[in-house]
Design a protein around this motif. Sequence first.
Motif, PDB file in Angstrom:
ATOM      1  N   ALA A 101       0.829  -1.213   0.000  1.00 38.63           N
ATOM      2  CA  ALA A 101       0.000   0.000   0.000  1.00 38.63           C
ATOM      3  C   ALA A 101       0.857   1.255   0.000  1.00 38.63           C
ATOM      4  O   ALA A 101       0.512   2.260  -0.630  1.00 38.63           O
ATOM      5  N   GLY A 102       1.986   1.218   0.722  1.00 39.87           N
ATOM      6  CA  GLY A 102       2.874   2.371   0.763  1.00 39.87           C
ATOM      7  C   GLY A 102       3.600   2.617  -0.549  1.00 39.87           C
ATOM      8  O   GLY A 102       4.061   3.730  -0.805  1.00 39.87           O
ATOM      9  N   LEU A 103       3.708   1.584  -1.387  1.00 43.85           N
ATOM     10  CA  LEU A 103       4.356   1.717  -2.690  1.00 43.85           C
ATOM     11  C   LEU A 103       3.345   1.948  -3.809  1.00 43.85           C
ATOM     12  O   LEU A 103       3.680   1.821  -4.982  1.00 43.85           O
ATOM     13  N   SER A 104       2.121   2.273  -3.433  1.00 44.12           N
ATOM     14  CA  SER A 104       1.065   2.450  -4.424  1.00 44.12           C
ATOM     15  C   SER A 104       1.314   3.675  -5.299  1.00 44.12           C
ATOM     16  O   SER A 104       1.833   4.700  -4.838  1.00 44.12           O
ATOM     17  N   SER A 105       0.914   3.559  -6.539  1.00 46.34           N
ATOM     18  CA  SER A 105       0.990   4.702  -7.460  1.00 46.34           C
ATOM     19  C   SER A 105      -0.309   5.500  -7.463  1.00 46.34           C
ATOM     20  O   SER A 105      -0.394   6.555  -8.098  1.00 46.34           O
ATOM     21  N   PRO A 141      -3.014  -0.022  -7.497  1.00 44.80           N
ATOM     22  CA  PRO A 141      -3.144  -0.020  -8.955  1.00 44.80           C
ATOM     23  C   PRO A 141      -1.806  -0.108  -9.682  1.00 44.80           C
ATOM     24  O   PRO A 141      -1.736  -0.484 -10.844  1.00 44.80           O
ATOM     25  N   GLY A 142      -0.743   0.270  -9.000  1.00 43.47           N
ATOM     26  CA  GLY A 142       0.598   0.223  -9.566  1.00 43.47           C
ATOM     27  C   GLY A 142       1.606   0.520  -8.472  1.00 43.47           C
ATOM     28  O   GLY A 142       1.223   0.790  -7.319  1.00 43.47           O
ATOM     29  N   LEU A 143       2.877   0.456  -8.793  1.00 40.70           N
ATOM     30  CA  LEU A 143       3.920   0.672  -7.798  1.00 40.70           C
ATOM     31  C   LEU A 143       4.679   1.963  -8.082  1.00 40.70           C
ATOM     32  O   LEU A 143       4.968   2.287  -9.227  1.00 40.70           O
ATOM     33  N   SER A 144       4.990   2.680  -7.012  1.00 40.51           N
ATOM     34  CA  SER A 144       5.718   3.943  -7.135  1.00 40.51           C
ATOM     35  C   SER A 144       6.348   4.292  -5.791  1.00 40.51           C
ATOM     36  O   SER A 144       5.880   3.841  -4.744  1.00 40.51           O
ATOM     37  N   LEU A 145       7.402   5.099  -5.832  1.00 41.68           N
ATOM     38  CA  LEU A 145       8.075   5.549  -4.605  1.00 41.68           C
ATOM     39  C   LEU A 145       7.642   6.957  -4.192  1.00 41.68           C
ATOM     40  O   LEU A 145       8.218   7.526  -3.267  1.00 41.68           O
ATOM     41  N   LYS A 146       6.635   7.505  -4.855  1.00 37.33           N
ATOM     42  CA  LYS A 146       6.287   8.912  -4.597  1.00 37.33           C
ATOM     43  C   LYS A 146       5.805   9.150  -3.180  1.00 37.33           C
ATOM     44  O   LYS A 146       6.071  10.205  -2.598  1.00 37.33           O
ATOM     45  N   TRP A 147       5.114   8.177  -2.589  1.00 40.11           N
ATOM     46  CA  TRP A 147       4.611   8.372  -1.230  1.00 40.11           C
ATOM     47  C   TRP A 147       5.720   8.186  -0.201  1.00 40.11           C
ATOM     48  O   TRP A 147       5.689   8.812   0.856  1.00 40.11           O
ATOM     49  N   VAL A 148       6.687   7.336  -0.505  1.00 38.38           N
ATOM     50  CA  VAL A 148       7.857   7.205   0.369  1.00 38.38           C
ATOM     51  C   VAL A 148       8.630   8.513   0.393  1.00 38.38           C
ATOM     52  O   VAL A 148       9.088   8.976   1.442  1.00 38.38           O
ATOM     53  N   ILE A 149       8.775   9.134  -0.770  1.00 36.48           N
ATOM     54  CA  ILE A 149       9.471  10.423  -0.856  1.00 36.48           C
ATOM     55  C   ILE A 149       8.681  11.518  -0.152  1.00 36.48           C
ATOM     56  O   ILE A 149       9.248  12.376   0.542  1.00 36.48           O
ATOM     57  N   LYS A 150       7.356  11.471  -0.276  1.00 35.10           N
ATOM     58  CA  LYS A 150       6.523  12.512   0.333  1.00 35.10           C
ATOM     59  C   LYS A 150       6.616  12.488   1.856  1.00 35.10           C
ATOM     60  O   LYS A 150       6.495  13.540   2.504  1.00 35.10           O
ATOM     61  N   PRO A 160      -1.630   7.197   0.730  1.00 35.52           N
ATOM     62  CA  PRO A 160      -0.751   6.092   1.146  1.00 35.52           C
ATOM     63  C   PRO A 160       0.513   6.505   1.894  1.00 35.52           C
ATOM     64  O   PRO A 160       1.330   5.651   2.202  1.00 35.52           O
ATOM     65  N   SER A 161       0.690   7.801   2.193  1.00 36.38           N
ATOM     66  CA  SER A 161       1.921   8.223   2.867  1.00 36.38           C
ATOM     67  C   SER A 161       2.047   7.614   4.261  1.00 36.38           C
ATOM     68  O   SER A 161       3.155   7.298   4.711  1.00 36.38           O
ATOM     69  N   VAL A 162       0.926   7.426   4.955  1.00 36.50           N
ATOM     70  CA  VAL A 162       0.980   6.802   6.287  1.00 36.50           C
ATOM     71  C   VAL A 162       1.440   5.356   6.171  1.00 36.50           C
ATOM     72  O   VAL A 162       2.223   4.865   6.994  1.00 36.50           O
ATOM     73  N   ALA A 163       0.950   4.646   5.149  1.00 31.72           N
ATOM     74  CA  ALA A 163       1.389   3.268   4.933  1.00 31.72           C
ATOM     75  C   ALA A 163       2.879   3.224   4.602  1.00 31.72           C
ATOM     76  O   ALA A 163       3.602   2.338   5.073  1.00 31.72           O
ATOM     77  N   ALA A 164       3.346   4.179   3.798  1.00 32.04           N
ATOM     78  CA  ALA A 164       4.774   4.233   3.465  1.00 32.04           C
ATOM     79  C   ALA A 164       5.614   4.483   4.712  1.00 32.04           C
ATOM     80  O   ALA A 164       6.656   3.841   4.914  1.00 32.04           O
TER      81      ALA A 164
END
Length: 259
Positions: free
Chosen positions: A28-32, A41-50, A229-233
């Motif tokens: 969930a934290g890697l969600s796009s 729906p897809g994978l992304s690092l944007k929420w980890v960065i946020k 998803p930032s909390v999950a990240a």
Amino acid sequence: MKTRVLTFLPLALTLIFLIGPFIVIVMAGLSSGNNLAFPPPGLSLKWVIKVFSIESFRASFAMSMFLAIFGTLAALILGIPASYAMSRYKVPGSETVRLIVSSPIIVPGIIVGLALLRYFVVPLSLSITLALFAAHTALILPYAVRVVSASLNNLRSDIEEAAVLLGASRSGAFFRVILPNIRGGVLSAFILGFVTSFNQVPVSLFLSGPGVRTLPIDMIGYMETTYDPSVAALAALLAFLSIGIVFIAERFLGFTRYV
């Protein structure tokens, strides 16, 4: 074949129960996507960065680190002499003392938090930071006493007597002989206390206030207004941090020998 299935099925179910939530949070934290959902729906690092750009997370992380480090140090400063006294001397009512010291572990955290707020923080008009520091120190103290006591019980007492016979004072024997020989237990107690304090929720929930919150409480407040998803990240990052600390402690200290 049937016996093997019956043997490994409970193990597989246990692993799924323990690891499943962790996998869900990481994915969930890697969600796009823009909403907290699983499967993503897809994978992304944007929420980890946020996560690193959110000011409240940075402030609450600093507060949690302060409480975890200095609260654990304070608990060790109090717990090591207490453990030594109960291990080496016949202290009157030592079993009662052990029970009282262990009470923060036995009593539910919600009760501890409410009691501290009603009968300790409010009457003394303590600041939020001081109240959190005192509460976290009290919560970590039982772990410090138990782990250090286990190390002292496994240490032969005659080496201290030999040091005294050779001319060392009691305090000198403690700092030069006892303390170096239980450093593994002391470090294990520090790590256990650090992880316990950093992830503490019930007591911190009662004692946190405007502008002063620990990271877990800040995450709860963030989810009340924002469902991205930032909390999950952030939760996944904290889980990896805790796992890494425990892994390193086990690798170099034999963590499981003391807890």
